[in-house]
Design a protein around this motif. Structure first.
Motif, PDB file in Angstrom:
ATOM      1  N   LEU A 148       0.828  -1.198   0.000  1.00 39.19           N
ATOM      2  CA  LEU A 148       0.000   0.000   0.000  1.00 39.19           C
ATOM      3  C   LEU A 148       0.866   1.253   0.000  1.00 39.19           C
ATOM      4  CD1 LEU A 148      -2.486  -1.132   2.797  1.00 39.19           C
ATOM      5  CD2 LEU A 148      -2.773  -1.412   0.327  1.00 39.19           C
ATOM      6  N   THR A 149       0.394   2.297  -0.662  1.00 33.52           N
ATOM      7  CA  THR A 149       1.105   3.573  -0.644  1.00 33.52           C
ATOM      8  C   THR A 149       0.902   4.247   0.717  1.00 33.52           C
ATOM      9  OG1 THR A 149      -0.825   4.619  -1.664  1.00 33.52           O
ATOM     10  CG2 THR A 149       0.969   3.937  -3.120  1.00 33.52           C
ATOM     11  N   PRO A 150       1.800   5.170   1.112  1.00 31.41           N
ATOM     12  CA  PRO A 150       1.686   5.806   2.430  1.00 31.41           C
ATOM     13  C   PRO A 150       0.364   6.526   2.669  1.00 31.41           C
ATOM     14  CG  PRO A 150       3.866   6.194   1.513  1.00 31.41           C
ATOM     15  CD  PRO A 150       3.059   5.550   0.431  1.00 31.41           C
ATOM     16  N   ASP A 151      -0.266   7.034   1.610  1.00 30.40           N
ATOM     17  CA  ASP A 151      -1.556   7.700   1.799  1.00 30.40           C
ATOM     18  C   ASP A 151      -2.717   6.717   1.783  1.00 30.40           C
ATOM     19  OD1 ASP A 151      -1.783   6.999  -0.859  1.00 30.40           O
ATOM     20  OD2 ASP A 151      -1.789   9.055  -1.627  1.00 30.40           O
ATOM     21  N   GLY A 152      -2.439   5.443   1.542  1.00 26.55           N
ATOM     22  CA  GLY A 152      -3.466   4.415   1.581  1.00 26.55           C
ATOM     23  C   GLY A 152      -4.417   4.417   0.413  1.00 26.55           C
ATOM     24  N   LYS A 153      -4.153   5.236  -0.611  1.00 32.85           N
ATOM     25  CA  LYS A 153      -5.097   5.351  -1.719  1.00 32.85           C
ATOM     26  C   LYS A 153      -4.879   4.311  -2.816  1.00 32.85           C
ATOM     27  CE  LYS A 153      -5.910  10.312  -1.074  1.00 32.85           C
ATOM     28  NZ  LYS A 153      -5.843  11.662  -1.704  1.00 32.85           N
ATOM     29  N   LEU A 154      -3.668   3.767  -2.900  1.00 30.67           N
ATOM     30  CA  LEU A 154      -3.351   2.830  -3.968  1.00 30.67           C
ATOM     31  C   LEU A 154      -2.730   1.559  -3.401  1.00 30.67           C
ATOM     32  CD1 LEU A 154      -1.706   5.242  -6.584  1.00 30.67           C
ATOM     33  CD2 LEU A 154      -4.012   4.251  -6.714  1.00 30.67           C
ATOM     34  N   ALA A 155      -2.964   0.489  -4.086  1.00 34.57           N
ATOM     35  CA  ALA A 155      -2.278  -0.773  -3.808  1.00 34.57           C
ATOM     36  C   ALA A 155      -1.511  -1.164  -5.059  1.00 34.57           C
ATOM     37  CB  ALA A 155      -3.272  -1.869  -3.438  1.00 34.57           C
ATOM     38  N   TYR A 156      -0.237  -1.458  -4.891  1.00 33.99           N
ATOM     39  CA  TYR A 156       0.573  -1.989  -5.985  1.00 33.99           C
ATOM     40  C   TYR A 156       0.643  -3.504  -5.841  1.00 33.99           C
ATOM     41  CZ  TYR A 156       1.924   2.600  -7.644  1.00 33.99           C
ATOM     42  OH  TYR A 156       1.895   3.864  -8.189  1.00 33.99           O
ATOM     43  N   LEU A 157       0.531  -4.187  -6.957  1.00 30.32           N
ATOM     44  CA  LEU A 157       0.374  -5.639  -6.963  1.00 30.32           C
ATOM     45  C   LEU A 157       1.433  -6.292  -7.839  1.00 30.32           C
ATOM     46  CD1 LEU A 157      -3.414  -5.518  -7.966  1.00 30.32           C
ATOM     47  CD2 LEU A 157      -2.515  -5.299  -5.637  1.00 30.32           C
ATOM     48  N   LEU A 158       1.955  -7.426  -7.394  1.00 22.46           N
ATOM     49  CA  LEU A 158       2.764  -8.284  -8.253  1.00 22.46           C
ATOM     50  C   LEU A 158       1.871  -9.403  -8.761  1.00 22.46           C
ATOM     51  CD1 LEU A 158       6.202  -8.538  -6.422  1.00 22.46           C
ATOM     52  CD2 LEU A 158       5.408  -6.875  -8.106  1.00 22.46           C
ATOM     53  N   VAL A 159       1.815  -9.530 -10.078  1.00 21.70           N
ATOM     54  CA  VAL A 159       0.850 -10.425 -10.712  1.00 21.70           C
ATOM     55  C   VAL A 159       1.569 -11.353 -11.683  1.00 21.70           C
ATOM     56  CG1 VAL A 159      -1.201 -10.549 -12.178  1.00 21.70           C
ATOM     57  CG2 VAL A 159      -0.965  -8.692 -10.503  1.00 21.70           C
ATOM     58  N   PRO A 160       1.578 -12.667 -11.424  1.00 21.18           N
ATOM     59  CA  PRO A 160       2.132 -13.606 -12.403  1.00 21.18           C
ATOM     60  C   PRO A 160       1.283 -13.624 -13.664  1.00 21.18           C
ATOM     61  CG  PRO A 160       1.947 -14.611 -10.221  1.00 21.18           C
ATOM     62  CD  PRO A 160       1.168 -13.334 -10.174  1.00 21.18           C
ATOM     63  N   ASP A 161       1.950 -13.518 -14.801  1.00 26.50           N
ATOM     64  CA  ASP A 161       1.266 -13.535 -16.092  1.00 26.50           C
ATOM     65  C   ASP A 161       2.153 -14.297 -17.057  1.00 26.50           C
ATOM     66  OD1 ASP A 161      -0.357 -13.142 -18.224  1.00 26.50           O
ATOM     67  OD2 ASP A 161      -0.295 -10.953 -18.206  1.00 26.50           O
ATOM     68  N   ALA A 162       1.740 -15.536 -17.388  1.00 21.48           N
ATOM     69  CA  ALA A 162       2.601 -16.463 -18.120  1.00 21.48           C
ATOM     70  C   ALA A 162       3.903 -16.616 -17.328  1.00 21.48           C
ATOM     71  CB  ALA A 162       2.823 -16.003 -19.548  1.00 21.48           C
ATOM     72  N   ALA A 163       5.054 -16.434 -17.947  1.00 26.27           N
ATOM     73  CA  ALA A 163       6.315 -16.654 -17.236  1.00 26.27           C
ATOM     74  C   ALA A 163       6.777 -15.431 -16.458  1.00 26.27           C
ATOM     75  CB  ALA A 163       7.402 -17.063 -18.230  1.00 26.27           C
ATOM     76  N   LYS A 164       6.117 -14.296 -16.662  1.00 23.94           N
ATOM     77  CA  LYS A 164       6.557 -13.049 -16.040  1.00 23.94           C
ATOM     78  C   LYS A 164       5.833 -12.800 -14.715  1.00 23.94           C
ATOM     79  CE  LYS A 164       7.613 -10.714 -20.423  1.00 23.94           C
ATOM     80  NZ  LYS A 164       7.354  -9.490 -21.232  1.00 23.94           N
ATOM     81  N   GLU A 165       6.318 -11.798 -13.972  1.00 22.30           N
ATOM     82  CA  GLU A 165       5.603 -11.299 -12.803  1.00 22.30           C
ATOM     83  C   GLU A 165       5.651  -9.785 -12.886  1.00 22.30           C
ATOM     84  OE1 GLU A 165       5.091 -12.471  -8.098  1.00 22.30           O
ATOM     85  OE2 GLU A 165       6.162 -13.722  -9.521  1.00 22.30           O
ATOM     86  N   ASN A 166       4.499  -9.195 -13.237  1.00 23.70           N
ATOM     87  CA  ASN A 166       4.417  -7.781 -13.571  1.00 23.70           C
ATOM     88  C   ASN A 166       3.876  -6.958 -12.419  1.00 23.70           C
ATOM     89  OD1 ASN A 166       5.264  -8.447 -16.209  1.00 23.70           O
ATOM     90  ND2 ASN A 166       3.158  -8.876 -16.829  1.00 23.70           N
ATOM     91  N   LEU A 167       4.089  -5.649 -12.507  1.00 27.11           N
ATOM     92  CA  LEU A 167       3.604  -4.716 -11.494  1.00 27.11           C
ATOM     93  C   LEU A 167       2.320  -4.056 -11.977  1.00 27.11           C
ATOM     94  CD1 LEU A 167       4.246  -3.239  -8.761  1.00 27.11           C
ATOM     95  CD2 LEU A 167       5.259  -1.423 -10.169  1.00 27.11           C
ATOM     96  N   TYR A 168       1.277  -4.150 -11.149  1.00 21.45           N
ATOM     97  CA  TYR A 168      -0.017  -3.520 -11.421  1.00 21.45           C
ATOM     98  C   TYR A 168      -0.341  -2.538 -10.304  1.00 21.45           C
ATOM     99  CZ  TYR A 168      -1.349  -6.818 -15.173  1.00 21.45           C
ATOM    100  OH  TYR A 168      -1.426  -7.528 -16.339  1.00 21.45           O
ATOM    101  N   ARG A 169      -1.374  -1.732 -10.545  1.00 18.43           N
ATOM    102  CA  ARG A 169      -1.823  -0.746  -9.565  1.00 18.43           C
ATOM    103  C   ARG A 169      -3.340  -0.715  -9.563  1.00 18.43           C
ATOM    104  NH1 ARG A 169       0.972   4.378 -11.000  1.00 18.43           N
ATOM    105  NH2 ARG A 169      -0.402   4.313 -12.803  1.00 18.43           N
ATOM    106  N   VAL A 170      -3.920  -0.534  -8.363  1.00 22.20           N
ATOM    107  CA  VAL A 170      -5.374  -0.442  -8.257  1.00 22.20           C
ATOM    108  C   VAL A 170      -5.719   0.510  -7.121  1.00 22.20           C
ATOM    109  CG1 VAL A 170      -5.606  -2.388  -6.653  1.00 22.20           C
ATOM    110  CG2 VAL A 170      -7.511  -1.805  -8.177  1.00 22.20           C
TER     111      VAL A 170
END
Length: 706
Positions: free
Chosen positions: A349-371
Motif C-alpha cells: 500500500l502507498t503511504p496515503d493508503g489510496k493505492l495498492a501496488y500488486l505483483l501479478v504472475p502472467d505467463a512466465a513473467k511477474e508484472n507490477l499492477y496498480r489499483v
C-alpha cells in the motif's frame, strides 16, 4: 545490468582512466553446476518505515555445509551509499523486522550458545552487536515490533496446555526420559512435506524489549488453543499464525483454524482472529467467511485491514484475491481487485493508503499492477522485458511512495531494485551477481503460444544451448513443471535449471499445460476430473508445434523430464507414448490411489478425481500410469528423496517394480537425506551428473549410464 547502470559504469571508467586501453570482455562460457551453485543468493528486501534503507540477506554458498555463510546487508534506497554488511556470524538471520522509528531491526537466528532459534535486536543507529532478547526453550520466530517500539511479539511451538516455558521444559524432559519411542495419532494428518507431526502447536508470545524481560504467552490458555483441531497455516517448513499488531498495539490479529482434523474428509477452513495483546481474553473471529487467508496488513491510517483470500468449495483452485475490511469495526470484507482474472502474488500500500501496488504472475513473467484501494480493475504499470518482480515493499512513513522490489529472470540472478514509476523501469540497488551472470553464455527464453486440440491457448518457452547455431540440429528435452497449480517462470532455479540442462547441447521445451496458474482461474480449474490425460496430450502437442516452428530442433530424438506433478506427467508419458527416447521422473506418482493413501494430504486429490478411490470414478484407474504398465518400453531414470512425504517413496518403488518386471531399462536413485527437493549441494551436483549421463545415453548415443 540495466542501461542506466551500464552508462554510469562507462562514464566512471572514462573519468578515472582516460588513457587506459579498453579491457577485453571475457568470453562467455556455458554454465556449470559450480557456477550455478556458487552464485550468491540475495534475499528479499525489508525496507525501513522511513523509506531510507533496505535490509536484505546474502547467502554465500559452499559445497561444504559448514562453510556456507549468510549475513544481513544494508543499502540506501537512493542508491547513493554502497551496501554494507551488518552481521557477521555463522548462523543465518531470518524474519527481519524494522522498528517503526527505523532505528533498529529484530530477527530470529540460532547463534553460538543457542539450542534453538531466538529473537535478537540490532540497534542500527547506535551500532554494535545484536543482543539476544529471548531465551525460550521452544524457540522463537517471526518477530514483530509493537507500534510504540517497547515490545515484540513472536511465535513459538509449544505443548498443549503448557502456559509458560517451565511447563514446556517439564513436558520435553518427560518425553526424553521415556524408555520407548513411538508416535501415536488419533487424527489425520500425521506428517507434512518432510516431517512427522507431533502434539506441539503454534502460539504467540509478547515480550518487552528491556533487558531481563520475560515473554508472556497470550494464546495457549484460550479455549481456541485448547481445541483439538487448532493450528496455523502450513508452509513448506513450518506452521505459522502469521500474527501482526493492531494499529493501536492493543490487539494482535492472526490466522488460525479449529478444523485441522477435517483434513481427511473436507477442507481445513481458516479465519482471521483478533485477541487482546495482554492475554487473558478469548480470541474472536474477524473474517466471517471460512477459507484461506494470507498477507494481512493494516492501512497506514489504521482504518482498514487488507488481506488475500481464497474461498474453499468444490473447485480444485481459486485465485487469491485482495480484500479489505473496516477496522476496528470488522464485518463483511469488500473486494479491492474486481473482475481481475489473475492471482495477486504480493501487494503493498502507498503511504496515503489510496493505492495498492500488486505483483501479478502472467505467463512466465511477474508484472507490477496498480489499483485504487476503493476497488477496481488493476492497471498494468511495469512489464519487464524478461523475468519479473518476486518481492515488493512500500515503506509506510516515507514522504512519497518508494517501491523496492526483487527483480530476476532466467539469466539475471535476483537483485534488490527500486522501481521508478515515471519511466516505468527499475534501478538496481545491488549488484551482487551481475558480474558473475555477465560471463555466462545464456540467453532469455523464447516464448510461443499455440491452440490445443481442446481450443485452449497454451503458453510455451524454449531455452537454447550455449553458442547455438540455427543452421544446426539439436535434440530436445521436454521439461515438465510441477504443481499442477504452478507454471514455468522466467527465473533462475536450482532444482531444474533450464540453462544447466541445456548446456550439453539440448533445446529445452517447457509447456504451461491445463491446470497451470497465471492464465486465469478457469484454466487452472480445468484439471479437475482430468489430472493427467489432457495435460499430457498438450505436452505432446507442444512438441509437435515446437518441431514445426523451429527447424533447428531434431524431432527424431526427444527425452522428457519432470518432478513432483511434472514427475506424475513424466510417468503418464511413459504409459501412453513411445515417441521419447528416455524419461526422467523425480518424485512422481504412478498410481493415483497409492498417492492418495500415502501422501501427507488426501482430500484435494479426491476433489480432483471425483471422490475417494472406492467411490467408483474410473479416473482413479484410467489416469493412473501403472494401469498401462504392460505397454511400458521407454527407458526411465527414477529419483526420490527418502524423506519426501508429499510424494512418498512408495510411488517410486511401485514404478521401479513395474519397470523391472517389464524389463524396461531403468535406474533408481534414492536420496536418503533429501525430501521433496534435493537441497544438499553435493547431492544436487550428482543429481545433475546422473541426469546428463542418462540424457547422453539416449540423445547422443553415449555409453550406457550404468
Amino acid at each position: 545490468m540495466n542501461h542506466r547502470t551500464i552508462c554510469a559504469a562507462m562514464v566512471a571508467a572514462c573519468v578515472m582512466a582516460p588513457l587506459a586501453p579498453a579491457a577485453q570482455a571475457p568470453t562467455p562460457k556455458p554454465i556449470t553446476h559450480q557456477t550455478l551453485w556458487m552464485m550468491k543468493r540475495v534475499g528479499v528486501p525489508i525496507v525501513s518505515p522511513d523509506g531510507k534503507w533496505v535490509v536484505y540477506s546474502v547467502l554465500e554458498p559452499a559445497y561444504e555445509a559448514d562453510k556456507a555463510v549468510s549475513d544481513l546487508w544494508l543499502v540506501s534506497t537512493d542508491g547513493l551509499k554502497p551496501p554494507r554488511r551488518i552481521t557477521d556470524t555463522k548462523a543465518p538471520e531470518d524474519d527481519v523486522a524494522w522498528s517503526l522509528d527505523s532505528a533498529s531491526i529484530a530477527f530470529s537466528t540460532k547463534r553460538e550458545g543457542d539450542d534453538v532459534e531466538q529473537i535478537y535486536i540490532l540497534d542500527l543507529a547506535a551500532g554494535g552487536e545484536a543482543r539476544r532478547l529471548t531465551n525460550i526453550s521452544t524457540g522463537a520466530k517471526n518477530p514483530k515490533w509493537r507500534p510504540d517500539g517497547k515490545a515484540i511479539l513472536f511465535e513459538s511451538r509449544v505443548y498443549p496446555n503448557a502456559l509458560d516455558d517451565e511447563a514446556n521444559k517439564k513436558i520435553a524432559a518427560e518425553h526424553k526420559e521415556r524408555k520407548y519411542n513411538v508416535r501415536v495419532y488419533e487424527h489425520f494428518p500425521v506428517r507434512y512435506w518432510n516431517q512427522w507431526l507431533d502434539e506441539r502447536q503454534p502460539t504467540i508470545l509478547v515480550q518487552p524489549i528491556e533487558q531481563g524481560s520475560s515473554p508472556k504467552d497470550i494464546l495457549s490458555a484460550s479455549a481456541l488453543a485448547r481445541t483439538s483441531g487448532f493450528s496455523g497455516a502450513e508452509t513448506e517448513t513450518s506452521v505459522t499464525l502469521a500474527p501482526l499488531w493492531s494499529p493501536d498495539g492493543r490487539e494482535v490479529v492472526f490466522t488460525a483454524t479449529a478444523e485441522r482434523w477435517n483434513a481427511a474428509f473436507a477442507h481445513v477452513g481458516y479465519h482471521l482472529y483478533r485477541v487482546a495483546a495482554g492475554g487473558g481474553a478469548e480470541p474472536t473471529i474477524v473474517s466471517p467467511a471460512s477459507g484461506e487467508y494470507a498477507a494481512a496488513m493494516f492501512s497506514p491510517d489504521g482504518k482498514a485491514l487488507y488481506f488475500k483470500y481464497q474461498p474453499q468449495d468444490a473447485e480444485v483452485y481459486h485465485l487469491a484475491r485482495l480484500q479489505k475490511m473496516a477496522w476496528p469495526a470488522g464485518g463483511q470484507p469488500t473486494p479491492v481487485t474486481r473482475d481481475f482474472d489473475r492471482e495477486i502474488a504480493r501487494f503493498a500500500l502507498t503511504p496515503d493508503g489510496k493505492l495498492a501496488y500488486l505483483l501479478v504472475p502472467d505467463a512466465a513473467k511477474e508484472n507490477l499492477y496498480r489499483v485504487s484501494t476503493e476497488g477496481g480493475t488493476p492497471a498494468l504499470v511495469v512489464e519487464p522485458a524478461t523475468g519479473g518482480y518476486t518481492a515488493l515493499e512500500i515503506p509506510q512513513k516515507a514522504a512519497k511512495p518508494v517501491l523496492v522490489a526483487s527483480y530476476g529472470s532466467a539469466v539475471s540472478p535476483a537483485e534488490i531494485v527500486r522501481i521508478e514509476l515515471g519511466p516505468r523501469a527499475h534501478v538496481n540497488l545491488t549488484h551482487v551477481d551481475t558480474a558473475a551472470a555477465a560471463v555466462i553464455d545464456w540467453r532469455p527464453p523464447q516464448h510461443f503460444y499455440f491452440t490445443s486440440a481442446k481450443g485452449r491457448n497454451i503458453h510455451n518457452m524454449i531455452v537454447l544451448p550455449p553458442q547455438s547455431d540455427p543452421a544446426k540440429k539439436y535434440h530436445m528435452l521436454v521439461l515438465i513443471h510441477g504443481g499442477a497449480a504452478s507454471n514455468n517462470p522466467d527465473q533462475i532455479g536450482l532444482r531444474w535449471n533450464y540453462h544447466l540442462l541445456a548446456a550439453p547441447g539440448y533445446v529445452i521445451l517447457m509447456t504451461d499445460y491445463t491446470g497451470s496458474t497465471s492464465f486465469g482461474e478457469k484454466f487452472a480449474q480445468a484439471i479437475k476430473l482430468d489430472p493427467l490425460k489432457t495435460p499430457g496430450d498438450e505436452i505432446n502437442q507442444a512438441v509437435d508445434e515446437a518441431i514445426k516452428r523451429y527447424p533447428f530442433i531434431d524431432g527424431s530424438k526427444l527425452c522428457a523430464a519432470g518432478a513432483s506433478y511434472g514427475g506424475h506427467l513424466a510417468n503418464w508419458i511413459e504409459a501412453t507414448t513411445t515417441r521419447y527416447k528416455c524419461i526422467i521422473s523425480h518424485a512422481g506418482e504412478v498410481d493415483l490411489a497409492t498417492q492418495w493413501g500415502i501422501s501427507d494430504s488426501i482430500y484435494g486429490r479426491e476433489q480432483t478425481n471425483g471422490g475417494p478411490p472406492w467411490a467408483g470414478n474410473p479416473i482413479w484407474r484410467e489416469q493412473s500410469p501403472i494401469t498401462y504398465a504392460a505397454n511400458w518400453k521407454t527407458p526411465m531414470l527414477l529419483s526420490i528423496g527418502e524423506r519426501d512425504f508429499r510424494v512418498p517413496l512408495g510411488n517410486t518403488l511401485e514404478n521401479w517394480s513395474a519397470l523391472q518386471r517389464m524389463h524396461v531399462p531403468s535406474r533408481l536413485l534414492v536420496w536418503p537425506d533429501a525430501w521433496h527437493w534435493i537441497t544438499k549441494p553435493e547431492d544436487s551436483r550428482h543429481f545433475y551428473e546422473e541426469v546428463q549421463k542418462w540424457l547422453a545415453t539416449y540423445l547422443k548415443d553415449a555409453a550406457p549410464a550404468a
